[in-house]
Scaffold this motif. Structure first.
Motif, short mmCIF file in Angstrom:
data_model
loop_
_atom_site.label_atom_id
_atom_site.label_comp_id
_atom_site.label_asym_id
_atom_site.label_seq_id
_atom_site.Cartn_x
_atom_site.Cartn_y
_atom_site.Cartn_z
N ASN A 57 0.79 -1.26 -0.02
CA ASN A 57 -0.10 -0.05 -0.05
C ASN A 57 0.88 1.11 0.17
O ASN A 57 0.38 2.45 0.43
CB ASN A 57 -1.11 0.02 1.24
CG ASN A 57 -2.45 -0.77 0.68
OD1 ASN A 57 -2.66 -0.81 -0.38
ND2 ASN A 57 -3.30 -0.87 1.68
N SER A 58 2.18 1.00 -0.34
CA SER A 58 2.89 2.39 -0.68
C SER A 58 2.36 3.21 -1.50
O SER A 58 1.70 2.75 -2.68
CB SER A 58 4.34 2.16 -1.29
OG SER A 58 4.91 3.22 -1.42
N PRO A 59 2.15 4.60 -1.28
CA PRO A 59 1.35 5.42 -2.01
C PRO A 59 2.52 5.90 -3.57
O PRO A 59 1.84 6.51 -4.16
CB PRO A 59 1.11 6.70 -1.40
CG PRO A 59 2.39 6.60 -0.40
CD PRO A 59 2.61 5.20 -0.14
N ARG A 60 3.68 5.36 -3.32
CA ARG A 60 4.24 5.80 -4.65
C ARG A 60 4.66 4.57 -5.62
O ARG A 60 4.30 3.41 -5.07
CB ARG A 60 5.81 5.82 -4.11
CG ARG A 60 6.18 7.17 -3.44
CD ARG A 60 7.48 7.47 -2.67
NE ARG A 60 7.56 6.70 -1.55
CZ ARG A 60 8.70 6.10 -1.01
NH1 ARG A 60 9.74 6.41 -1.53
NH2 ARG A 60 8.54 5.46 0.19
N PRO A 61 4.78 4.86 -6.88
CA PRO A 61 4.89 3.70 -7.88
C PRO A 61 6.03 2.81 -7.26
O PRO A 61 6.90 2.94 -6.54
CB PRO A 61 5.33 4.46 -9.20
CG PRO A 61 4.97 6.01 -9.06
CD PRO A 61 4.93 6.00 -7.44
N ALA A 62 5.80 1.50 -7.79
CA ALA A 62 6.61 0.40 -7.21
C ALA A 62 7.87 0.79 -7.91
O ALA A 62 9.06 0.52 -7.04
CB ALA A 62 6.18 -0.76 -7.86
N SER A 63 8.13 1.41 -8.97
CA SER A 63 9.77 1.55 -9.58
C SER A 63 10.45 2.56 -8.60
O SER A 63 11.68 2.52 -8.43
CB SER A 63 9.69 2.23 -10.87
OG SER A 63 8.76 3.29 -10.71
N ASP A 64 9.69 3.29 -7.72
CA ASP A 64 10.43 4.35 -6.81
C ASP A 64 10.52 3.81 -5.39
O ASP A 64 11.39 4.18 -4.76
CB ASP A 64 9.74 5.50 -6.80
CG ASP A 64 10.23 6.64 -6.11
OD1 ASP A 64 11.12 7.36 -6.68
OD2 ASP A 64 9.86 7.12 -4.69
N VAL A 65 9.79 2.60 -5.03
CA VAL A 65 9.89 1.95 -3.96
C VAL A 65 11.05 0.82 -3.89
O VAL A 65 11.65 0.61 -2.72
CB VAL A 65 8.76 1.44 -3.49
CG1 VAL A 65 8.88 0.97 -1.85
CG2 VAL A 65 7.56 2.31 -3.55
N ILE A 66 11.57 0.19 -5.01
CA ILE A 66 12.56 -0.59 -5.01
C ILE A 66 13.73 -0.22 -4.72
O ILE A 66 14.33 -1.14 -3.55
CB ILE A 66 13.03 -1.13 -6.37
CG1 ILE A 66 11.55 -1.74 -6.96
CG2 ILE A 66 13.89 -1.98 -6.67
CD1 ILE A 66 11.71 -1.99 -8.33
N PHE A 82 6.49 -6.65 -8.31
CA PHE A 82 6.21 -5.60 -7.29
C PHE A 82 5.04 -4.53 -7.74
O PHE A 82 5.19 -3.90 -8.91
CB PHE A 82 7.37 -4.82 -6.81
CG PHE A 82 7.20 -4.09 -5.57
CD1 PHE A 82 6.23 -4.10 -4.84
CD2 PHE A 82 8.37 -3.04 -5.19
CE1 PHE A 82 6.26 -3.35 -3.43
CE2 PHE A 82 8.10 -2.32 -4.25
CZ PHE A 82 7.03 -2.62 -3.41
N VAL A 83 3.97 -4.60 -7.03
CA VAL A 83 2.95 -3.45 -7.27
C VAL A 83 2.72 -2.76 -6.11
O VAL A 83 2.71 -3.30 -5.07
CB VAL A 83 1.65 -4.21 -7.86
CG1 VAL A 83 2.01 -5.09 -9.29
CG2 VAL A 83 0.86 -5.26 -7.04
N THR A 84 2.10 -1.82 -6.34
CA THR A 84 1.83 -0.76 -5.10
C THR A 84 0.39 -0.29 -5.25
O THR A 84 -0.13 0.06 -6.46
CB THR A 84 2.79 0.43 -5.01
OG1 THR A 84 2.79 1.16 -5.94
CG2 THR A 84 4.33 -0.14 -4.82
N SER A 85 -0.03 0.43 -4.21
CA SER A 85 -1.21 1.36 -4.19
C SER A 85 -1.03 2.35 -5.16
O SER A 85 -1.88 2.87 -5.81
CB SER A 85 -1.75 1.68 -2.83
OG SER A 85 -2.99 2.49 -2.91
N GLY A 86 0.30 3.02 -5.06
CA GLY A 86 0.71 3.95 -5.84
C GLY A 86 0.40 3.65 -7.35
O GLY A 86 -0.17 4.53 -8.22
N ASP A 87 0.73 2.69 -8.00
CA ASP A 87 0.61 2.03 -9.22
C ASP A 87 -0.96 2.23 -9.46
O ASP A 87 -1.36 2.71 -10.60
CB ASP A 87 0.94 0.88 -9.62
CG ASP A 87 2.77 0.69 -9.32
OD1 ASP A 87 3.35 1.59 -9.71
OD2 ASP A 87 3.07 -0.53 -9.01
#
Length: 289
Positions: A57-66, A82-87
Motif C-alpha cells: 500500500n505504498s503510495p508511490r509507484p513500485a519503481s520508486d520503492v525498489i 512488485f505492485v503498489t497502491s501508488g501504481d
C-alpha cells in the motif's frame, strides 16, 4: 468464524501454491530494517518454482520503492514482481486530470503525480478534488491535525483520492499514521473517498496480471496465497478476492496473538480478525520458511 490454522513455517504449505501476494511493510520489514527470516522464506518459495509478487500500500509507484527495499537489505531474489497502491492510484488520478488537485502528503511521495498532467491547487477553495498519501510529517502528526483543513473540502463535496489505505504502520518501534487514517477522518466529516490499494480490487487485478506474465499462463486462484499483517487491508482484501490468506499477527498487533507458550494462538488471532469480520486460513507471528 473458523479459527485460522497455526502455520509456524511457510514450507508446510508451499507446495499448495504457485503465487504469493505478499505484503511488504510489517511482513518483510518495519521501515527501519528488513527481517532476514521472512526474506529467506520468500526466496525459498521462488527457488522452488513459485512466484512472489510483492503487493504494497505504498503510495508511490513500485519503481520508486525498489530503492527503499534495497536500502533495507531486502534481497532481489526474494520477489519477482512488485505492485503498489501508488501504481493503482495513478490510474484514478489520470482519469481526473487536469484537476486541479489539492495534494496532502510528504514530499517523498511526489513520484505518484509525475507525468499525469495534473494542476495543483493551494487548498480546498480552488481544488476539483483532494489527493492524500499520508500526513505531511507522519512522525509527529495525527489525523486530528487535519480536521480543520479537511472540513471545508468535505463541505464542498470534493472527492478525496487516498493513495495509501493503511491506517497505521510500525516504523522501528513506533506506530505512525498513514493515508487511510486521514481518509477515515474525511468520511467522518461526510466526505467521499476513493481508494485503489488493498483491500480494493484494482491493486489485486494488477498483481494477478503480473503473476500471469511471470507464469506465462492464467493464474489458478485456488493456488494463490495472500500474506499480510493488516486485517482491514491484507486479510479483508484476500477475503473479497476469494483468495487464501496467511495472517501475520505480530507487528502492529504486538503480542495480542501470542500464546502463553510463546507461539501463535489461533484463538487469539481470531479475536483480532473478528473485529473486522475477517477470515484467514492460516496465522503466524512471523513469516518463516
Amino acid at each position: 468464524m473458523t479459527q485460522p490454522h497455526a502455520l509456524p513455517r511457510l514450507s508446510e504449505v508451499a507446495a499448495d501454491y504457485d503465487v504469493l501476494l505478499c505484503d511488504v511493510w510489517g511482513v518483510i520489514h518495519n521501515g527501519r530494517e528488513s527481517w532476514p527470516e521472512a526474506c529467506e522464506a520468500l526466496t525459498k518459495f521462488n527457488e522452488q518454482g513459485g512466484h512472489v509478487v510483492l503487493i504494497s500500500n505504498s503510495p508511490r509507484p513500485a519503481s520508486d520503492v525498489i530503492a527503499q527495499l534495497d536500502s533495507l537489505g531486502v534481497p532481489r531474489d526474494s520477489w519477482k514482481a512488485f505492485v503498489t497502491s501508488g501504481d493503482a492510484t495513478r490510474m484514478e488520478l489520470a482519469r481526473r486530470a487536469p484537476g486541479p488537485v489539492w495534494i496532502i502528503g510528504p514530499d517523498r511521495d511526489a513520484p505518484l503525480y509525475e507525468g499525469l498532467g495534473l494542476e495543483r491547487a493551494d487548498g480546498a477553495a480552488d481544488a476539483a478534488f483532494v489527493s492524500v498519501t499520508g500526513p505531511r510529517f507522519d512522525d509527529v502528526e495525527t489525523p486530528e491535525d487535519y480536521r480543520e483543513a479537511l472540513t471545508p473540502a468535505a463541505g464542498r463535496d470534493l472527492e478525496l483520492i487516498c493513495a495509501n489505505p493503511d491506517r497505521i504502520v510500525q516504523r522501528g518501534d513506533k506506530i505512525i499514521y498513514c493515508g487511510g487514517a486521514l481518509a477515515d477522518l474525511y468520511e467522518s466529516l461526510g466526505g467521499r473517498v476513493t481508494m485503489a490499494g488493498k483491500p480494493y480490487g484494482p491493486i489485486y487485478a494488477l498483481a494477478l496480471t503480473e503473476a500471469e506474465q511471470l507464469m506465462g499462463r492464467p493464474v489458478d486462484r485456488s493456488r494463490v496465497l495472500c500474506i499480510g499483517d493488516g486485517v482491514v487491508t491484507d486479510v479483508l482484501g484476500a477475503n473479497q478476492q476469494a483468495l487464501d490468506c496467511l495472517f501475520i499477527a505480530k507487528g502492529i498487533h504486538g503480542d495480542a496473538a501470542r500464546g502463553d507458550d510463546g507461539v501463535i494462538d489461533p484463538a487469539r488471532a481470531q479475536v483480532l480478525l473478528n473485529k473486522e469480520t475477517a477470515y484467514a486460513r492460516y496465522a503466524a507471528l512471523d513469516l518463516k520458511w
